[in-house]
Design a protein around this motif. Structure first.
Motif, PDB file in Angstrom:
ATOM      1  N   PRO A 189       0.809  -1.228   0.000  1.00  0.00           N
ATOM      2  CA  PRO A 189       0.000   0.000   0.000  1.00  0.00           C
ATOM      3  C   PRO A 189       0.840   1.275   0.000  1.00  0.00           C
ATOM      4  CG  PRO A 189      -0.878  -1.577   1.573  1.00  0.00           C
ATOM      5  CD  PRO A 189       0.446  -2.118   1.122  1.00  0.00           C
ATOM      6  N   GLU A 190       2.069   1.198   0.522  1.00  0.00           N
ATOM      7  CA  GLU A 190       2.920   2.381   0.577  1.00  0.00           C
ATOM      8  C   GLU A 190       3.431   2.782  -0.804  1.00  0.00           C
ATOM      9  OE1 GLU A 190       3.262   4.045   3.437  1.00  0.00           O
ATOM     10  OE2 GLU A 190       1.946   2.544   4.342  1.00  0.00           O
TER      11      GLU A 190
ATOM     12  N   GLY B 218      -2.638   6.156   2.425  1.00  0.00           N
ATOM     13  CA  GLY B 218      -2.005   5.791   1.170  1.00  0.00           C
ATOM     14  C   GLY B 218      -1.488   6.952   0.341  1.00  0.00           C
ATOM     15  N   LEU B 219      -1.738   8.182   0.756  1.00  0.00           N
ATOM     16  CA  LEU B 219      -1.335   9.356  -0.021  1.00  0.00           C
ATOM     17  C   LEU B 219       0.040   9.855   0.396  1.00  0.00           C
ATOM     18  CD1 LEU B 219      -4.287   9.216  -0.856  1.00  0.00           C
ATOM     19  CD2 LEU B 219      -4.394  11.709  -0.698  1.00  0.00           C
ATOM     20  N   PRO B 220       0.787  10.447  -0.541  1.00  0.00           N
ATOM     21  CA  PRO B 220       2.111  10.977  -0.191  1.00  0.00           C
ATOM     22  C   PRO B 220       2.079  12.042   0.905  1.00  0.00           C
ATOM     23  CG  PRO B 220       1.883  10.807  -2.569  1.00  0.00           C
ATOM     24  CD  PRO B 220       0.539  10.518  -1.990  1.00  0.00           C
ATOM     25  N   ALA B 221       0.956  12.758   1.058  1.00  0.00           N
ATOM     26  CA  ALA B 221       0.856  13.810   2.075  1.00  0.00           C
ATOM     27  C   ALA B 221       0.450  13.275   3.441  1.00  0.00           C
ATOM     28  CB  ALA B 221      -0.149  14.874   1.628  1.00  0.00           C
ATOM     29  N   ALA B 222       0.271  11.971   3.581  1.00  0.00           N
ATOM     30  CA  ALA B 222      -0.154  11.406   4.859  1.00  0.00           C
ATOM     31  C   ALA B 222       0.896  11.661   5.936  1.00  0.00           C
ATOM     32  CB  ALA B 222      -0.398   9.909   4.710  1.00  0.00           C
ATOM     33  N   HIS B 223       0.433  11.856   7.152  1.00  0.00           N
ATOM     34  CA  HIS B 223       1.344  12.083   8.287  1.00  0.00           C
ATOM     35  C   HIS B 223       0.681  11.555   9.549  1.00  0.00           C
ATOM     36  CE1 HIS B 223      -1.103  15.425   9.921  1.00  0.00           C
ATOM     37  NE2 HIS B 223      -1.388  15.675   8.654  1.00  0.00           N
ATOM     38  N   ASP B 224       1.483  11.352  10.576  1.00  0.00           N
ATOM     39  CA  ASP B 224       0.976  10.828  11.843  1.00  0.00           C
ATOM     40  C   ASP B 224       0.965  11.881  12.938  1.00  0.00           C
ATOM     41  OD1 ASP B 224       0.595   8.191  10.863  1.00  0.00           O
ATOM     42  OD2 ASP B 224       2.741   7.799  11.079  1.00  0.00           O
ATOM     43  N   ASP B 225       1.125  13.126  12.574  1.00  0.00           N
ATOM     44  CA  ASP B 225       1.183  14.184  13.582  1.00  0.00           C
ATOM     45  C   ASP B 225      -0.163  14.351  14.290  1.00  0.00           C
ATOM     46  OD1 ASP B 225       3.696  14.481  12.679  1.00  0.00           O
ATOM     47  OD2 ASP B 225       3.465  16.485  11.867  1.00  0.00           O
TER      48      ASP B 225
ATOM     49  N   ALA C 290      -5.421   0.788  -2.393  1.00  0.00           N
ATOM     50  CA  ALA C 290      -5.943   1.844  -1.527  1.00  0.00           C
ATOM     51  C   ALA C 290      -6.082   3.165  -2.259  1.00  0.00           C
ATOM     52  CB  ALA C 290      -5.036   2.014  -0.307  1.00  0.00           C
ATOM     53  N   VAL C 291      -5.193   3.449  -3.200  1.00  0.00           N
ATOM     54  CA  VAL C 291      -5.233   4.714  -3.935  1.00  0.00           C
ATOM     55  C   VAL C 291      -6.459   4.782  -4.848  1.00  0.00           C
ATOM     56  CG1 VAL C 291      -4.066   6.050  -5.738  1.00  0.00           C
ATOM     57  CG2 VAL C 291      -2.768   5.184  -3.795  1.00  0.00           C
ATOM     58  N   LEU C 292      -6.883   3.638  -5.360  1.00  0.00           N
ATOM     59  CA  LEU C 292      -8.059   3.595  -6.229  1.00  0.00           C
ATOM     60  C   LEU C 292      -9.351   3.433  -5.442  1.00  0.00           C
ATOM     61  CD1 LEU C 292      -6.801   1.385  -9.207  1.00  0.00           C
ATOM     62  CD2 LEU C 292      -6.698   3.870  -8.947  1.00  0.00           C
ATOM     63  N   GLY C 293      -9.274   3.466  -4.117  1.00  0.00           N
ATOM     64  CA  GLY C 293     -10.470   3.368  -3.297  1.00  0.00           C
ATOM     65  C   GLY C 293     -10.538   2.111  -2.458  1.00  0.00           C
TER      66      GLY C 293
END
Length: 555
Positions: free
Chosen positions: A59-60, A353-360, A540-543
């Motif tokens: 998924p990454e 799954g998005l490049p902008a994902a973060h855990d903050d 995940a990127v396609l839904g």
């Protein structure tokens, strides 16, 4: 949960896959496709696009963009207003004729026929450099329009989407840093003009992909996809096309499908569910190893969230918004909607799954919430407690339980929520301009259109494109921040994808720090396949849907 079903990976052609769905599919027209599951299936089976997200069981890595019809992901001008792509050699329609630049341009032109081609994405109208009328509509009315004004509109479109042999050039009205990702949508895909039946072609399929429809699509029943004899693996870097046939059956209840596939009889062994198994059956699947090994449990990118109404007297105070966020027990919410196979607690609207994902976690409440700390924030804010507010949500038995779980945590923190369950026309109700008078918090959900936070944060929080005299658009809480609006416009024009998505992550942190919204949960789906299905994975990127680019059948 594993990302693929048990069994050795298969890379040889052959076999039949039964794809079982509740449906109904409202259309297979590429410019009218909107449902994420239908779109993903079409993209992997018969619909080609200039760019695509490469299939990957990790998924990454599913947000990796590649050329599909195009040889690469395109070349942009320095100002991001001109994008050029070169079409691959050897891409053929099912009748053996080549897919041309003019086919791509014609497909895109259909989006502008808003009176006839309805329901699909309208991003082309928003970004292509075509003049507008005084009322904001495009001067181009699509390929079916006639008359003098139609000619002028067509000329404007041909300047914005121009062909030179196999090269196609797009001229945009604004800088769009992720235009190459916007093109992953079938709405920007080719249509052969000679077979186009306009609005009458609801379920017509004329394939440029590895499969073509055998006969016709039967509404409510489905259809069989067989190999396109003119498709070439050398011309397709995305689709492996291992099965000989894909038999798509719709009109089947999701629970019935799950039970049929779980039984693993003669038909079930070659079947895969296209609908997520019901929560009760999910628990059974995960408890039985032989069933768990034939299932996949991806994140879907759909995020549930809450929006405080900043025009209400209650939540115009930032500290009160942050106190609510601090008191929110996301784990209790997830438990109420079905547990870990149904969703993951989410602090952010940006899916994993998005490049902008973060855990903050700028609020610092974690996923369980901290009522004591929230109560201290309210005391510091100097507000009278209990703080009364009304929350609107889309009601069903599961949602009723989920909201009740949130209410319990909020009450411990010094809030006194009043729930407002809505059963009909939920999003129309909360988008009404008068809703802000009676509702203090809105429940909502959202999913990205492609793998960029540009399809999440501006659509939901840019006041310049949402808030008007007639209502808030999708900015249900009336969030207005001129500086942040300007910042989002600048982020959209960042050339480098990595830097752009990092900047979107920073915008998201700012929204969270100010209490603009409260993330709740990212939904999951659980699909099960028969024992003869191989290479089972979900994208995940396609839904978060079954990946048909790589699926196969045991020899």
């Amino acid at each position: 949960m594993p990302t693929s079903a048990v069994g050795d990976r298969v890379t040889t052609p052959g076999g039949v896959v039964n794809a079982l769905s509740l449906g109904p599919v409202p259309t297979w027209d590429p410019q009218r496709l909107a449902a994420r599951g239908d779109t993903a299936f079409a993209e992997r089976v018969f619909a080609r696009t200039l760019t695509a997200y490469a299939p990957d069981t990790d998924p990454e890595k599913q947000a990796r963009l590649v050329g599909d019809l195009a040889t690469d992901t395109g070349t942009a001008s320095d100002d991001l207003k001109t994008w050029t792509f070169t079409l691959r050699d050897g891409v053929m329609w099912q009748d053996g004729t080549p897919v041309t630049c003019k086919d791509v341009a014609y497909g895109i032109s259909r989006t502008f026929a808003t009176g006839r081609i309805t329901g699909g994405p309208t991003d082309a109208l928003a970004v292509l450099a075509i003049p507008r009328n005084s009322d904001g509509t495009s001067t181009y009315e699509g390929p079916y329009a006639t008359g003098k004004s139609a000619k002028k509109g067509r000329q404007a479109f041909e300047k914005a989407v121009s062909c030179d042999g196999r090269k196609i050039t797009f001229t945009l009205s604004m800088p769009v840093g992720d235009f190459d990702e916007m093109l992953t949508q079938p709405a920007f895909g080719p249509v052969k003009k000679s077979v186009d039946r306009g609005e009458d072609g609801t379920w017509d399929i004329f394939s440029a992909g590895p499969y073509m429809l055998q006969g016709t699509w039967e509404e409510g029943r489905g259809g069989t996809f067989v190999r396109n004899p003119h498709w070439s693996a050398d011309s397709d870097p995305v689709r492996k096309a291992y099965p000989d046939e894909i038999r798509y059956q719709e009109g089947l209840e999701t629970q019935t499908v799950a039970q049929q596939v779980m039984a693993d009889n003669a038909a079930g062994r070659e079947s895969v569910s296209l609908g997520s198994a019901p929560p009760a059956i999910q628990q059974h699947i995960t408890a039985v190893q032989s069933l768990e090994e034939r299932s996949v449990n991806p994140r879907t990118g759909i995020v549930d969230y809450l929006v405080p109404n900043v025009r209400s007297k209650v939540f115009e105070d930032e500290q009160v918004r942050l106190a609510l966020a601090t008191a929110t027990n996301r784990e209790a919410y997830v438990t109420a909607i079905g547990g870990g196979t149904a969703a993951d607690p989410a602090l952010s609207l940006v899916p994993h799954g998005l490049p902008a994902a973060h855990d903050d976690d700028p609020v610092g409440a974690g996923t369980r919430g901290d009522p004591a700390r929230a109560k201290a924030i309210l005391e510091k804010a100097g507000v009278d407690t209990p703080v009364e507010f009304t929350i609107a949500y889309r009601s069903d038995p599961t949602s009723d339980k989920a909201i009740a779980a949130l209410v319990a945590g909020w009450q411990q923190a010094g809030f006194e929520p009043k729930t407002m369950p809505v059963t009909d026309d939920y999003f129309s109700t909360i988008a009404d301009k008068d809703a802000r008078k009676d509702i203090d918090v809105f429940w909502s959900n959202w999913a990205p259109a492609w793998a960029s936070a540009s399809t999440i944060l501006p659509p939901l929080f840019d006041s310049t494109i949402n808030i008007t005299k007639t209502g808030p658009g999708r900015d249900y809480g009336y969030w207005e921040d001129e500086d942040l609006d300007a910042r989002m416009a600048k982020v959209s024009a960042i050339v480098d994808r990595g830097e752009r998505e990092k900047a979107w992550a920073e915008v998201d942190r700012t929204l969270l720090e100010q209490g603009a919204y409260i993330g709740l949960a990212e939904r999951r789906a659980l699909y099960i396949a028969g024992s003869d299905i191989r290479n089972l994975s979900a994208n995940a990127v396609l839904g978060g849907v079954v990946e048909f680019a790589d699926i196969a059948v045991a020899p």
